[in-house]
Design a protein around this motif. Structure first.
Motif, PDB file in Angstrom:
ATOM      1  N   ARG A  93       0.819  -1.213   0.000  1.00 58.67           N
ATOM      2  CA  ARG A  93       0.000   0.000   0.000  1.00 58.67           C
ATOM      3  C   ARG A  93       0.855   1.267   0.000  1.00 58.67           C
ATOM      4  N   ASN A  94       2.037   1.180   0.595  1.00 53.52           N
ATOM      5  CA  ASN A  94       2.909   2.357   0.657  1.00 53.52           C
ATOM      6  C   ASN A  94       3.913   2.420  -0.493  1.00 53.52           C
ATOM      7  N   ASN A  95       3.872   1.427  -1.368  1.00 55.55           N
ATOM      8  CA  ASN A  95       4.824   1.356  -2.480  1.00 55.55           C
ATOM      9  C   ASN A  95       4.311   2.161  -3.672  1.00 55.55           C
ATOM     10  N   ARG A  96       5.141   3.070  -4.169  1.00 52.13           N
ATOM     11  CA  ARG A  96       4.763   3.881  -5.325  1.00 52.13           C
ATOM     12  C   ARG A  96       6.040   4.410  -5.973  1.00 52.13           C
ATOM     13  N   PRO A  97       5.977   4.861  -7.220  1.00 51.26           N
ATOM     14  CA  PRO A  97       7.179   5.387  -7.882  1.00 51.26           C
ATOM     15  C   PRO A  97       7.794   6.534  -7.083  1.00 51.26           C
ATOM     16  N   GLY A  98       9.106   6.455  -6.895  1.00 55.05           N
ATOM     17  CA  GLY A  98       9.796   7.458  -6.106  1.00 55.05           C
ATOM     18  C   GLY A  98       9.708   7.227  -4.611  1.00 55.05           C
ATOM     19  N   HIS A  99       8.921   6.238  -4.205  1.00 54.62           N
ATOM     20  CA  HIS A  99       8.760   5.862  -2.797  1.00 54.62           C
ATOM     21  C   HIS A  99       8.621   4.335  -2.743  1.00 54.62           C
ATOM     22  N   GLU A 100       9.593   3.654  -3.359  1.00 53.70           N
ATOM     23  CA  GLU A 100       9.531   2.203  -3.440  1.00 53.70           C
ATOM     24  C   GLU A 100       9.863   1.586  -2.087  1.00 53.70           C
ATOM     25  N   VAL A 101       9.050   0.640  -1.656  1.00 57.90           N
ATOM     26  CA  VAL A 101       9.302  -0.054  -0.396  1.00 57.90           C
ATOM     27  C   VAL A 101      10.236  -1.225  -0.684  1.00 57.90           C
ATOM     28  N   LEU A 102      11.463  -1.128  -0.195  1.00 58.27           N
ATOM     29  CA  LEU A 102      12.460  -2.183  -0.413  1.00 58.27           C
ATOM     30  C   LEU A 102      12.249  -3.348   0.543  1.00 58.27           C
ATOM     31  N   GLY A 103      11.858  -3.043   1.759  1.00 56.94           N
ATOM     32  CA  GLY A 103      11.646  -4.086   2.756  1.00 56.94           C
ATOM     33  C   GLY A 103      10.751  -3.590   3.863  1.00 56.94           C
ATOM     34  N   ALA A 104      10.199  -4.536   4.619  1.00 51.11           N
ATOM     35  CA  ALA A 104       9.285  -4.175   5.702  1.00 51.11           C
ATOM     36  C   ALA A 104       9.297  -5.269   6.752  1.00 51.11           C
ATOM     37  N   THR A 105       9.004  -4.884   7.991  1.00 54.14           N
ATOM     38  CA  THR A 105       8.768  -5.848   9.065  1.00 54.14           C
ATOM     39  C   THR A 105       7.546  -5.399   9.853  1.00 54.14           C
ATOM     40  N   ASN A 106       7.047  -6.286  10.689  1.00 47.49           N
ATOM     41  CA  ASN A 106       6.041  -5.876  11.668  1.00 47.49           C
ATOM     42  C   ASN A 106       6.701  -4.954  12.682  1.00 47.49           C
ATOM     43  N   GLY A 107       5.903  -4.329  13.530  1.00 52.55           N
ATOM     44  CA  GLY A 107       6.445  -3.345  14.443  1.00 52.55           C
ATOM     45  C   GLY A 107       6.163  -3.630  15.897  1.00 52.55           C
ATOM     46  N   ASP A 108       5.408  -2.745  16.526  1.00 57.58           N
ATOM     47  CA  ASP A 108       5.192  -2.734  17.971  1.00 57.58           C
ATOM     48  C   ASP A 108       4.149  -3.776  18.381  1.00 57.58           C
ATOM     49  N   PHE A 109       4.169  -4.143  19.663  1.00 55.77           N
ATOM     50  CA  PHE A 109       3.015  -4.802  20.265  1.00 55.77           C
ATOM     51  C   PHE A 109       1.825  -3.845  20.143  1.00 55.77           C
ATOM     52  N   TYR A 110       0.623  -4.390  20.142  1.00 54.24           N
ATOM     53  CA  TYR A 110      -0.539  -3.533  19.909  1.00 54.24           C
ATOM     54  C   TYR A 110      -1.713  -3.981  20.770  1.00 54.24           C
ATOM     55  N   GLN A 111      -2.612  -3.031  21.037  1.00 53.77           N
ATOM     56  CA  GLN A 111      -3.817  -3.357  21.798  1.00 53.77           C
ATOM     57  C   GLN A 111      -4.684  -4.314  20.976  1.00 53.77           C
ATOM     58  N   PHE A 112      -5.400  -5.194  21.662  1.00 51.78           N
ATOM     59  CA  PHE A 112      -6.095  -6.254  20.930  1.00 51.78           C
ATOM     60  C   PHE A 112      -7.573  -6.375  21.269  1.00 51.78           C
ATOM     61  N   GLN A 113      -8.151  -5.371  21.959  1.00 54.68           N
ATOM     62  CA  GLN A 113      -9.597  -5.406  22.186  1.00 54.68           C
ATOM     63  C   GLN A 113     -10.307  -5.013  20.895  1.00 54.68           C
ATOM     64  N   ASP A 114     -10.963  -5.961  20.267  1.00 55.58           N
ATOM     65  CA  ASP A 114     -11.598  -5.758  18.969  1.00 55.58           C
ATOM     66  C   ASP A 114     -13.096  -5.541  19.191  1.00 55.58           C
ATOM     67  N   PRO A 115     -13.701  -4.500  18.605  1.00 55.23           N
ATOM     68  CA  PRO A 115     -13.104  -3.524  17.681  1.00 55.23           C
ATOM     69  C   PRO A 115     -12.719  -2.204  18.353  1.00 55.23           C
ATOM     70  N   ILE A 116     -12.716  -2.158  19.693  1.00 52.81           N
ATOM     71  CA  ILE A 116     -12.599  -0.877  20.389  1.00 52.81           C
ATOM     72  C   ILE A 116     -11.230  -0.244  20.185  1.00 52.81           C
ATOM     73  N   GLU A 117     -10.161  -1.025  20.396  1.00 51.34           N
ATOM     74  CA  GLU A 117      -8.831  -0.439  20.352  1.00 51.34           C
ATOM     75  C   GLU A 117      -7.819  -1.342  19.640  1.00 51.34           C
ATOM     76  N   ILE A 118      -8.282  -2.302  18.887  1.00 50.53           N
ATOM     77  CA  ILE A 118      -7.352  -3.232  18.264  1.00 50.53           C
ATOM     78  C   ILE A 118      -6.414  -2.507  17.288  1.00 50.53           C
ATOM     79  N   GLY A 119      -5.129  -2.764  17.446  1.00 51.51           N
ATOM     80  CA  GLY A 119      -4.131  -2.178  16.561  1.00 51.51           C
ATOM     81  C   GLY A 119      -3.401  -0.986  17.127  1.00 51.51           C
ATOM     82  N   ILE A 120      -3.884  -0.367  18.214  1.00 44.40           N
ATOM     83  CA  ILE A 120      -3.205   0.804  18.767  1.00 44.40           C
ATOM     84  C   ILE A 120      -1.821   0.392  19.272  1.00 44.40           C
ATOM     85  N   PRO A 121      -0.742   1.016  18.780  1.00 43.85           N
ATOM     86  CA  PRO A 121       0.604   0.666  19.253  1.00 43.85           C
ATOM     87  C   PRO A 121       0.734   0.904  20.749  1.00 43.85           C
TER      88      PRO A 121
END
Length: 585
Positions: A93-121
């Motif tokens: 989704r973030n890959n585009r000409p002039g902003h090519e994504v060479l590599g990626a990893t997952n990041g932080d632990f995140y909140q997991f109460q779905d759907p209230i706060e799931i994904g909040i770092p």
């Protein structure tokens, strides 16, 4: 023919893993390099290592921040705080000409109460200079606007001030502070556009809508952000967060402070953000990616302890702060990769040249994406949707002109008599991949090990030996060492059916280091039991008449046979079905 040999592919000097092995917990282990360190874009290399005796497999991206065309960014799932997304999806989704994504990893632990706060770092995040969620004192990777990396715990001290009155700002886009439950009765929360288009459905308290006094509303670190109050209202539950607006929400003493405001009042928001070990050193944060509260290495010395083996995602930096290392360790796979403790991670990071390192979210979340392809084996057998991620970005100008060629980053140990078409990658002048499977090259080879056939494929002679192959395009060449090895042959199929129209090149294979190679079918001496049924020319079969026969080939001490059945249809195209009944969509 001799039996298949196994080779130890050891050592990548650019990442300081030598043929002598790697020391873990005082014991030295041999290292197999499955994928050699190679360029995946400007200033960025990727390698894949195996420690079979442990067993442990780990992937490393090395980013050279002295290269002006590479950068590191954090990203947010779905571009909002309450969301989850797989790392490969965030990368695409973030890959585009002039902003090519060479590599990626997952990041932080995140909140997991779905759907209230799931994904909040859970540990805080700065993205492109703006606070996504507030730091909470946990260990983090930090990158400054002038591209200097740090690893430290990151503290946050937010305030909201109106005239002579002020109140603590407890959180930005974080609905609660996990480790400060005593502050809940007097909690103040700032919602920004990074949260989403609306607030969550909490009850009670008061809200204030804000806009910037001048210019765009941007919540950077350690700056006085002057805002103007649009409105003050009792919390209705869910409230919209319009573009270029923010919402303050307060209960208890925070609500009392907000109720004292009126439309048109000026309000100053300050997001105090500091490295715990050196407060005041940094005045601005471009990127922050938090993880567990564990620093793996600090000043070249193991820092924290977590003596459990898990899949891991982590980041390290060199002592001179010019290189960033992203590492993913596979785990929870018996016989394949056990995972790593923090002390093992410390030894791995020291081996590749890191001086400081931090542990991010791991377990089933651990994933590494290289040029839009996931390269590790997540322990869930599939990618997990996570809260945020780390991206390695090419900012090089758009340029599709081939300036450099490279062969695959593996050893070329090939079986005798094989027919081999190498994979060649084309790069532009900035080191960005133009074509990962470039075909327009001309191949040549050392004459003592083989020849190049009419279709530009390398064909090995029958004797073991060493030599080189070279790919050339428009005056650009790349050369790679090749080892020819004797090994066992086998027919890939035991029988085939021919229709009299399509020909079949007989497939004979050999395996070296779990890789299958196809031999040149014209090399063996072939005989057909009934040459009226099928013909053979240079190892290619063609059906002549309906019937069954056998084809036998001999090469040195190899003998292989193939049952051939010929069924020639009455016409080249036949109607299979009237499509009048029995079909459902």
């Amino acid at each position: 023919m001799k039996k298949i040999f196994s080779f130890l592919l050891s050592g990548v000097l650019s990442l300081f893993i030598y043929a002598s092995g790697i020391t873990i917990g005082g014991k030295t282990y041999a290292v197999d390099t499955i994928v050699h360190s190679h360029d995946i874009g400007p200033g960025t290399k990727y390698a894949f290592y195996d420690i079979p005796a442990y067993p442990l497999k780990f992937h490393v991206m090395e980013v050279d921040l002295t290269n002006p065309y590479v950068d590191i960014e954090t990203c947010l799932s779905g571009d909002k705080a309450v969301a989850t997304e797989t790392p490969s999806s965030m990368s695409a989704r973030n890959n585009r000409p002039g902003h090519e994504v060479l590599g990626a990893t997952n990041g932080d632990f995140y909140q997991f109460q779905d759907p209230i706060e799931i994904g909040i770092p859970r540990s805080g995040q700065y993205r492109r200079g703006e606070c996504v969620t507030n730091p909470v004192g946990r260990a983090s990777f930090v990158l400054t606007p002038d591209r200097v990396p740090y690893i430290d715990r990151v503290n946050f001290a937010g305030t909201v001030r109106s005239g002579d009155n002020s109140h603590r700002l407890h959180a930005v886009n974080m609905q609660r502070l996990e480790w400060e439950t005593e502050t809940a009765p007097n909690f103040m929360l700032l919602y920004t556009n990074a949260y989403g288009t609306e607030t969550h459905a909490t009850t009670g308290g008061t809200k204030v809508m804000l806009h910037a006094k001048e210019g765009e509303l941007f919540f950077g670190a350690n700056k006085n952000i002057v805002c103007v109050v649009d409105s003050v209202f009792a919390n209705p539950g869910i409230s919209p967060i319009p573009e270029q607006r923010a919402v303050l929400y307060g209960v208890g003493t925070a609500e009392t402070f907000l109720k004292s405001l009126s439309a048109g009042d000026e309000l100053t928001v300050f997001l105090g953000t500091d490295l715990a070990s050196t407060p005041g050193l940094l005045t601005d944060f471009k990127e922050q990616m938090g993880g567990s509260d564990h620093i793996i290495l600090k000043n070249g010395v193991p820092a924290d302890v977590w003596d459990e083996e898990h899949p891991r995602t982590c980041m390290g930096i060199s002592q001179d702060k010019t290189k960033v290392y992203l590492m993913v360790v596979d785990g929870r796979r018996a016989g394949y990769s056990a995972g790593a403790t923090l002390s093992v991670l410390g030894d791995l990071f020291l081996a590749i040249g890191a001086y400081d390192a931090v542990n991010l979210d791991g377990g089933g979340s651990s994933a590494m994406v290289i040029n839009q392809q996931i390269v590790n084996r997540p322990s869930d057998n599939k990618e997990r949707a996570v809260g945020n991620g780390v991206l390695v970005i090419s900012k090089a100008p758009i340029d599709d002109v081939t300036a450099r060629l490279e062969f695959e980053p593996i050893h070329y140990i090939l079986p005798s008599y094989c027919r081999f078409i190498p994979q060649v990658t084309a790069y532009n002048q900035y080191g960005l991949i133009v074509n990962p499977d470039f075909k327009d090259y001309t191949l040549s080879c050392s004459p003592e090990i083989g020849y190049i056939d009419e279709s530009n494929a390398f064909v090995a002679y029958g004797n073991p030996g060493h030599g080189t192959i070279t790919a050339t395009y428009n005056g650009i060449s790349v050369t790679k060492d090749v080892t020819i090895q004797e090994t066992d042959f086998a027919m890939r199929l035991d029988s085939v059916i021919l229709d009299g129209y399509e020909e079949y090149p007989i497939e004979i294979s050999a395996i070296i280091d779990d890789k299958e190679f196809v031999l040149n079918p014209s090399t063996p001496q072939w005989e057909v039991t009934d040459p009226e049924i099928c013909g053979i020319s240079n190892g290619v079969l063609s059906g002549l008449k309906n019937g069954v026969t056998t084809v036998t080939g001999k090469l040195d001490d190899f003998t292989g046979s193939l049952k051939v059945k010929v069924e020639i249809p009455q016409t080249h195209i036949q109607q299979a079905d009237q499509f009048t009944s029995g079909w459902e969509l």
